[in-house]
Design a protein around this motif. Structure first.
Motif, PDB file in Angstrom:
ATOM      1  N   GLU A   1      -7.519 -14.164  -5.937  1.00  0.00           N
ATOM      2  CA  GLU A   1      -6.986 -12.949  -6.586  1.00  0.00           C
ATOM      3  C   GLU A   1      -5.977 -12.329  -5.630  1.00  0.00           C
ATOM      4  O   GLU A   1      -6.354 -11.603  -4.698  1.00  0.00           O
ATOM      5  CB  GLU A   1      -8.118 -11.958  -6.859  1.00  0.00           C
ATOM      6  CG  GLU A   1      -9.143 -12.456  -7.844  1.00  0.00           C
ATOM      7  CD  GLU A   1      -9.134 -11.666  -9.138  1.00  0.00           C
ATOM      8  OE1 GLU A   1      -8.699 -10.502  -9.130  1.00  0.00           O
ATOM      9  OE2 GLU A   1      -9.573 -12.221 -10.156  1.00  0.00           O
ATOM     10  N   SER A   2      -4.720 -12.605  -5.836  1.00  0.00           N
ATOM     11  CA  SER A   2      -3.708 -12.110  -4.899  1.00  0.00           C
ATOM     12  C   SER A   2      -2.370 -11.952  -5.612  1.00  0.00           C
ATOM     13  O   SER A   2      -2.174 -12.470  -6.706  1.00  0.00           O
ATOM     14  CB  SER A   2      -3.559 -13.106  -3.742  1.00  0.00           C
ATOM     15  OG  SER A   2      -3.280 -14.380  -4.266  1.00  0.00           O
TER      16      SER A   2
ATOM     17  N   LYS B   1       0.279  -4.286  -8.977  1.00  0.00           N
ATOM     18  CA  LYS B   1      -1.066  -4.550  -8.444  1.00  0.00           C
ATOM     19  C   LYS B   1      -1.765  -5.568  -9.341  1.00  0.00           C
ATOM     20  O   LYS B   1      -1.254  -5.863 -10.439  1.00  0.00           O
ATOM     21  CB  LYS B   1      -1.876  -3.254  -8.343  1.00  0.00           C
ATOM     22  CG  LYS B   1      -2.066  -2.549  -9.658  1.00  0.00           C
ATOM     23  CD  LYS B   1      -2.872  -1.272  -9.476  1.00  0.00           C
ATOM     24  CE  LYS B   1      -3.101  -0.678 -10.842  1.00  0.00           C
ATOM     25  NZ  LYS B   1      -3.885   0.422 -11.025  1.00  0.00           N
TER      26      LYS B   1
ATOM     27  N   LYS C   1      -6.675  -5.074 -14.010  1.00  0.00           N
ATOM     28  CA  LYS C   1      -8.115  -5.155 -14.276  1.00  0.00           C
ATOM     29  C   LYS C   1      -8.382  -6.184 -15.384  1.00  0.00           C
ATOM     30  O   LYS C   1      -9.443  -6.780 -15.451  1.00  0.00           O
ATOM     31  CB  LYS C   1      -8.712  -3.791 -14.597  1.00  0.00           C
ATOM     32  CG  LYS C   1      -8.116  -3.079 -15.791  1.00  0.00           C
ATOM     33  CD  LYS C   1      -8.815  -1.743 -15.990  1.00  0.00           C
ATOM     34  CE  LYS C   1      -8.442  -0.991 -17.248  1.00  0.00           C
ATOM     35  NZ  LYS C   1      -7.162  -1.248 -17.878  1.00  0.00           N
TER      36      LYS C   1
ATOM     37  N   GLY D   1       0.867  -1.173   0.000  1.00  0.00           N
ATOM     38  CA  GLY D   1       0.000   0.000   0.000  1.00  0.00           C
ATOM     39  C   GLY D   1       0.905   1.223   0.000  1.00  0.00           C
ATOM     40  O   GLY D   1       1.946   1.227  -0.662  1.00  0.00           O
TER      41      GLY D   1
ATOM     42  N   ALA E   1      -3.593  -9.031  -0.645  1.00  0.00           N
ATOM     43  CA  ALA E   1      -4.950  -9.184  -1.174  1.00  0.00           C
ATOM     44  C   ALA E   1      -5.155  -8.328  -2.427  1.00  0.00           C
ATOM     45  O   ALA E   1      -4.338  -7.460  -2.750  1.00  0.00           O
ATOM     46  CB  ALA E   1      -5.953  -8.801  -0.096  1.00  0.00           C
ATOM     47  N   SER E   2      -6.284  -8.556  -3.077  1.00  0.00           N
ATOM     48  CA  SER E   2      -6.516  -7.952  -4.398  1.00  0.00           C
ATOM     49  C   SER E   2      -6.620  -6.428  -4.358  1.00  0.00           C
ATOM     50  O   SER E   2      -6.379  -5.770  -5.360  1.00  0.00           O
ATOM     51  CB  SER E   2      -7.773  -8.534  -5.016  1.00  0.00           C
ATOM     52  OG  SER E   2      -8.854  -8.316  -4.151  1.00  0.00           O
ATOM     53  N   ASN E   3      -6.981  -5.854  -3.206  1.00  0.00           N
ATOM     54  CA  ASN E   3      -7.097  -4.392  -3.162  1.00  0.00           C
ATOM     55  C   ASN E   3      -5.802  -3.719  -2.692  1.00  0.00           C
ATOM     56  O   ASN E   3      -5.763  -2.512  -2.502  1.00  0.00           O
ATOM     57  CB  ASN E   3      -8.279  -3.971  -2.273  1.00  0.00           C
ATOM     58  CG  ASN E   3      -8.154  -4.541  -0.877  1.00  0.00           C
ATOM     59  OD1 ASN E   3      -7.266  -5.352  -0.625  1.00  0.00           O
ATOM     60  ND2 ASN E   3      -9.023  -4.123   0.021  1.00  0.00           N
ATOM     61  N   ASP E   4      -4.756  -4.502  -2.497  1.00  0.00           N
ATOM     62  CA  ASP E   4      -3.483  -3.932  -2.057  1.00  0.00           C
ATOM     63  C   ASP E   4      -2.495  -3.842  -3.216  1.00  0.00           C
ATOM     64  O   ASP E   4      -2.744  -4.403  -4.278  1.00  0.00           O
ATOM     65  CB  ASP E   4      -2.888  -4.788  -0.933  1.00  0.00           C
ATOM     66  CG  ASP E   4      -2.742  -3.981   0.346  1.00  0.00           C
ATOM     67  OD1 ASP E   4      -2.471  -2.775   0.236  1.00  0.00           O
ATOM     68  OD2 ASP E   4      -2.881  -4.569   1.428  1.00  0.00           O
ATOM     69  N   TRP E   5      -1.381  -3.187  -2.995  1.00  0.00           N
ATOM     70  CA  TRP E   5      -0.379  -3.072  -4.039  1.00  0.00           C
ATOM     71  C   TRP E   5       1.005  -3.036  -3.390  1.00  0.00           C
ATOM     72  O   TRP E   5       1.133  -2.763  -2.196  1.00  0.00           O
ATOM     73  CB  TRP E   5      -0.629  -1.852  -4.929  1.00  0.00           C
ATOM     74  CG  TRP E   5      -0.572  -0.533  -4.212  1.00  0.00           C
ATOM     75  CD1 TRP E   5       0.484   0.319  -4.135  1.00  0.00           C
ATOM     76  CD2 TRP E   5      -1.641   0.103  -3.465  1.00  0.00           C
ATOM     77  NE1 TRP E   5       0.155   1.434  -3.397  1.00  0.00           N
ATOM     78  CE2 TRP E   5      -1.132   1.319  -2.975  1.00  0.00           C
ATOM     79  CE3 TRP E   5      -2.951  -0.248  -3.165  1.00  0.00           C
ATOM     80  CZ2 TRP E   5      -1.908   2.181  -2.197  1.00  0.00           C
ATOM     81  CZ3 TRP E   5      -3.726   0.607  -2.392  1.00  0.00           C
ATOM     82  CH2 TRP E   5      -3.194   1.809  -1.924  1.00  0.00           C
TER      83      TRP E   5
END
Ligand code: NAD
Length: 267
Positions: free
Chosen positions: A176-177, A236, A239, A139, A201-205
């Motif tokens: 999704e990781s 990340k 999409k 993040g 996790a998928s919403n992290d970078w």
């Protein structure tokens, strides 16, 4: 349905490619290498990686199928002696597919415009002659200062490739990781890294900010880039997805067992 055939240069793959072309034509399936809906690769995992790179601007319209002409690969479900069965499956195609996550990679340079890449397996950043030193952010938060040979950031389907060789975990591709695995980190009383693979996790970078140098080896799947003045790399989940035609169900853990253990595995 429009189908492309993408084979490697090997003698066997060329022969199987010709046979496939003939069988598809006999079945009145249109061959279109420019705007295909299905891309059939003939070769190994490397061939699928090359086809992915070749068609990556049109991923939303394409489903991939892999025919292997060597040993069973991770992206190749069909044997070369099963081509007739594959053509029959194509004729009764009802758009069955399975999607897997990809890695979105944005590289900022000190001396050039930023660049974006998509990886199917992984991206690595390495420094061969000297220690690579890089700040690692998860993040927006600084997580650690890494010192060692390099870092490997992989997708779930790439987790069985380079990532596994450097001690990363094998991840089921429905998760999704992103995974970051260390390559020969230096750990002592002065320098410290987590020293184990990290799965985000998928919403992290993940962002790497290496100390300035030009002797990095930066990779995206099979592609290797040298001598780039890298300022930061942001990883990340993309999409975009890669989509495989799902004419047969190949259980992921069965495939892992067959590739790495080789014992009898009941589905
Ligand atoms: P290659 O010819 O050097 O083959 C590498 C091997 O990796 C082949 O056996 C291939 O079947 C296998 N492979 C590729 N993708 C895989 C996956 N998702 N799961 C399990 N095995 C997989 O190179 P190539 O065929 O052009 O493939 C490039 C890939 O090689 C890179 O994306 C990287 O993952 C891998 N690689 C691995 C190492 C290592 O393990 N030390 C080093 C460099 C590259």
């Amino acid at each position: 349905m429009k189908v492309a055939i993408f084979e490697n240069d090997g003698e066997k793959s060329q022969k199987v490619g010709k046979e496939l072309y003939q069988k598809l034509t006999d079945a009145h399936i249109v061959i279109d290498n420019s705007h295909p809906e299905i891309v059939i690769t003939v070769g190994g995992d490397g061939t699928l990686l090359s086809a992915f790179k070749h068609y990556q601007d049109n991923l939303e319209n394409i489903r991939f199928v892999g025919v292997h002409t060597g040993h069973l690969g991770f992206y190749t479900d069909w044997r070369d002696d099963e081509i007739s069965d594959l053509v029959t499956s194509l004729q009764s195609d009802n758009k069955q597919s399975i999607n897997y996550p990809l890695l979105d990679v944005k590289v900022d340079y000190f001396d050039a415009e930023s660049e974006k890449f998509l990886a199917l397996n992984e991206s690595t950043l390495k420094r061969i002659n000297n220690t690579m030193v890089t700040d690692v952010y998860i993040g927006d938060q600084l997580f650690e200062k890494f010192r060692g040979d390099g870092l490997c950031i992989s997708t779930p389907t790439g987790s069985t490739a380079y990532n596994k060789s450097v001690g990363g975990a094998v991840i089921h591709p429905e998760l999704e990781s992103l995974q970051m695995a260390e390559i020969a980190s230096i750990n002592n009383r002065v320098f410290r890294t987590l020293s184990s693979p990290v799965i985000v996790a998928s919403n992290d970078w993940i962002t790497l900010k290496p100390t300035q140098s030009s002797d990095f080896v930066f990779s995206i799947d099979q592609e290797i880039y040298h001598n780039r003045q890298i300022k930061a790399i942001k990883y990340k989940i993309a999409k975009e997805h890669i989509c495989f035609a799902k004419y047969r169900h190949n259980n992921f853990w069965k495939r892992v067992n067959e590739a790495f253990i080789g014992s009898d595995y009941a589905d």
